[in-house]
Design a protein around this motif. Structure first.
Motif, PDB file in Angstrom:
ATOM      1  N   GLU A   8      61.823 -26.546 -40.492  1.00  0.00           N
ATOM      2  CA  GLU A   8      62.509 -26.811 -39.131  1.00  0.00           C
ATOM      3  C   GLU A   8      62.758 -28.241 -38.902  1.00  0.00           C
ATOM      4  OE1 GLU A   8      60.475 -24.430 -36.666  1.00  0.00           O
ATOM      5  OE2 GLU A   8      60.329 -22.588 -37.703  1.00  0.00           O
ATOM      6  N   VAL A  18      69.484 -26.678 -32.874  1.00  0.00           N
ATOM      7  CA  VAL A  18      68.704 -25.567 -32.843  1.00  0.00           C
ATOM      8  C   VAL A  18      68.701 -24.934 -33.867  1.00  0.00           C
ATOM      9  CG1 VAL A  18      70.397 -24.103 -31.450  1.00  0.00           C
ATOM     10  CG2 VAL A  18      68.254 -23.747 -31.138  1.00  0.00           C
ATOM     11  N   GLY A  20      66.030 -21.508 -36.280  1.00  0.00           N
ATOM     12  CA  GLY A  20      65.211 -20.090 -35.365  1.00  0.00           C
ATOM     13  C   GLY A  20      65.085 -19.776 -37.198  1.00  0.00           C
ATOM     14  N   TRP A  21      64.241 -18.386 -37.280  1.00  0.00           N
ATOM     15  CA  TRP A  21      64.364 -17.877 -38.270  1.00  0.00           C
ATOM     16  C   TRP A  21      64.358 -16.166 -37.672  1.00  0.00           C
ATOM     17  CZ3 TRP A  21      62.767 -19.519 -42.999  1.00  0.00           C
ATOM     18  CH2 TRP A  21      62.033 -20.479 -43.340  1.00  0.00           C
ATOM     19  N   SER A  22      65.465 -15.576 -38.915  1.00  0.00           N
ATOM     20  CA  SER A  22      65.492 -14.370 -38.599  1.00  0.00           C
ATOM     21  C   SER A  22      65.008 -13.373 -39.645  1.00  0.00           C
ATOM     22  CB  SER A  22      67.204 -14.557 -38.396  1.00  0.00           C
ATOM     23  OG  SER A  22      67.070 -13.164 -39.127  1.00  0.00           O
ATOM     24  N   ALA A 142      67.341 -14.470 -34.513  1.00  0.00           N
ATOM     25  CA  ALA A 142      66.611 -15.454 -34.423  1.00  0.00           C
ATOM     26  C   ALA A 142      66.325 -16.375 -33.348  1.00  0.00           C
ATOM     27  CB  ALA A 142      67.471 -17.001 -35.770  1.00  0.00           C
ATOM     28  N   PHE A 143      66.937 -15.713 -32.157  1.00  0.00           N
ATOM     29  CA  PHE A 143      66.481 -16.074 -31.129  1.00  0.00           C
ATOM     30  C   PHE A 143      67.282 -17.404 -30.610  1.00  0.00           C
ATOM     31  CE2 PHE A 143      64.095 -16.978 -27.009  1.00  0.00           C
ATOM     32  CZ  PHE A 143      64.327 -15.191 -26.580  1.00  0.00           C
ATOM     33  N   LEU A 144      68.425 -17.523 -31.279  1.00  0.00           N
ATOM     34  CA  LEU A 144      69.389 -18.428 -30.690  1.00  0.00           C
ATOM     35  C   LEU A 144      69.896 -18.153 -30.020  1.00  0.00           C
ATOM     36  CD1 LEU A 144      68.390 -19.401 -33.836  1.00  0.00           C
ATOM     37  CD2 LEU A 144      70.618 -20.424 -33.745  1.00  0.00           C
ATOM     38  N   SER A 155      74.780 -19.198 -26.232  1.00  0.00           N
ATOM     39  CA  SER A 155      73.344 -19.690 -25.777  1.00  0.00           C
ATOM     40  C   SER A 155      73.594 -20.050 -24.844  1.00  0.00           C
ATOM     41  CB  SER A 155      73.256 -21.409 -26.843  1.00  0.00           C
ATOM     42  OG  SER A 155      72.377 -21.422 -26.453  1.00  0.00           O
ATOM     43  N   PRO A 177      61.236 -12.351 -33.626  1.00  0.00           N
ATOM     44  CA  PRO A 177      61.441 -13.199 -32.369  1.00  0.00           C
ATOM     45  C   PRO A 177      61.616 -11.266 -32.261  1.00  0.00           C
ATOM     46  CG  PRO A 177      62.780 -13.775 -34.182  1.00  0.00           C
ATOM     47  CD  PRO A 177      61.993 -13.887 -35.062  1.00  0.00           C
ATOM     48  N   HIS A 180      67.102 -11.498 -28.400  1.00  0.00           N
ATOM     49  CA  HIS A 180      67.737 -12.448 -26.753  1.00  0.00           C
ATOM     50  C   HIS A 180      68.212 -12.064 -26.425  1.00  0.00           C
ATOM     51  CE1 HIS A 180      69.423 -15.668 -24.420  1.00  0.00           C
ATOM     52  NE2 HIS A 180      68.994 -16.320 -24.965  1.00  0.00           N
TER      53      HIS A 180
END
Length: 366
Positions: A8, A18, A20-22, A142-144, A155, A177, A180
């Motif tokens: 990251e 930005v 994030g992990w998915s 990934a909550f982006l 976003s 996560p 979103h």
């Protein structure tokens, strides 16, 4: 720091805005919707999407033992640069194409992440939408952001102008996560603003109507009912992303990519009177290579037919003599839009049937 934290940090250091992990599992409902979209033929001429569908559902076929994906978002939200002086600079280009090809710009970043992963004992493989990976799905997981009504990832911080890249890894995800929250609400600006009505229900796009597909991927003439709706879009279309309130709130944020005025405002004359090889040399490393010279010339003539920009008149005459029949057909249509049917004579006896038919139809309407 854990391997995840190392990767990251490096991604952000190298220019990602930005990350994030998915998880890499594809929810059954997402697979079913994709299947329905393909079955309805809404992928238009992009047959590779259907061929690659099984692979897209199975990331393990790309990386054995894959357990997670590091998703990178890079902003291409630019303030428009000033048009260069001279040339025939008519028409709009989608923002992502204002820079040299993002695939080539992001590949070194992914290469560096793969190398760091190897140092950490992590198996990894990176993709920038040239491989069968569901970037938007992973970006949402990934909550982006969330999948907006335009079908694009949106976003709250970066809007819809995000280029996505994915690093598949064998790093296990202990904390997945949550989804979103959907922040579109009742807003339908993207749907209402689409020039061709390409945005359908369930946040899907009908590529048969989408100007991005038609001006880039589509081969042959632009479908006649859609030419006037193309307006001044020369390459791509990002109306749906530009009108999104989250995009407008974010403003110009790009820091890794830098717009090139010659790509944001290309000189249309550079698409005429050159060979395919010369065109490729001129636009090496840019997205303009995707539709090729004849596609860009076709688009230019369609834009000139819609705008009737006087500085483009010489290009209509050059288009009549173009070696590509698709360009000559577009020139015939544009001459008709200008009310210049008296200049159609060379095309009425063109060796290609579609050119003759278009020229004859326009001549009869005079």
């Amino acid at each position: 720091m854990s391997a995840r934290q190392h990767l990251e940090a490096l991604a952000l250091e190298l220019g990602a805005d930005v990350v994030g992990w998915s998880p890499v599992s594809v929810p059954p409902e997402a697979a079913a919707q994709y299947t329905q979209w393909l079955s309805a033929g809404k992928h238009a001429g992009m047959a590779y999407l259907e061929r690659q569908f099984p692979t897209r559902l199975n990331p393990a076929s790309r990386l054995e033992g894959v357990q997670s994906a590091l998703v990178l978002g890079v902003s291409h939200a630019f303030a428009p640069p000033e048009p260069p002086a001279g040339g025939v600079r008519v028409g709009r280009v989608a923002r992502y194409a204002w820079t040299p090809d993002y695939h080539e710009q992001l590949q070194p970043l992914l290469n560096a992440l793969e190398a760091r992963a190897a140092d950490l004992g992590v198996r990894a493989r990176g993709y920038v939408d040239h491989g069968p990976v569901l970037e938007r799905l992973f970006g949402a997981q990934a909550f982006l952001g969330w999948r907006g009504k335009s079908g694009m990832l949106v976003s709250t911080s970066y809007g819809a102008f995000l280029t996505l890249a994915v690093l598949l890894t064998d790093v296990p995800l202990e904390d997945i996560p949550p989804a979103h929250p959907d922040r579109c609400g009742r807003c339908v600006r993207c749907v209402s603003a689409c020039p061709t009505g390409a945005i359908g229900p369930e946040r899907t796009i009908d590529a048969n109507l989408c100007l991005s597909y038609l001006t880039i991927e589509h081969r042959g003439p632009i479908p006649l009912p859609l030419r006037r709706r193309m307006g001044d879009w020369l390459f791509g279309c990002d109306v749906c992303s530009a009108v999104c309130p989250w995009t407008q709130k974010a403003g110009p944020l790009a820091r890794l990519f830098r717009p090139d005025p010659q790509l944001a405002w290309p000189d249309l004359s550079r698409f005429f009177g050159v060979s395919e090889r010369q065109f490729e040399r001129q636009f090496s490393g840019t997205a303009f290579l995707r539709p090729r010279r004849k596609g860009m010339a076709r688009n230019a003539l369609t834009v000139l037919g819609n705008t009737r920009a006087p500085q483009g008149w010489p290009l209509l005459l050059l288009g009549r003599e173009d070696p590509a029949w698709e360009v000559r057909e577009a020139a015939a249509w544009a001459l008709g839009e200008w009310g210049e049917q008296n200049h159609l004579a060379p095309l009425l006896n063109d060796p290609h049937e579609e050119v003759r038919l278009t020229a004859q139809r326009i001549a009869e309407q005079a």
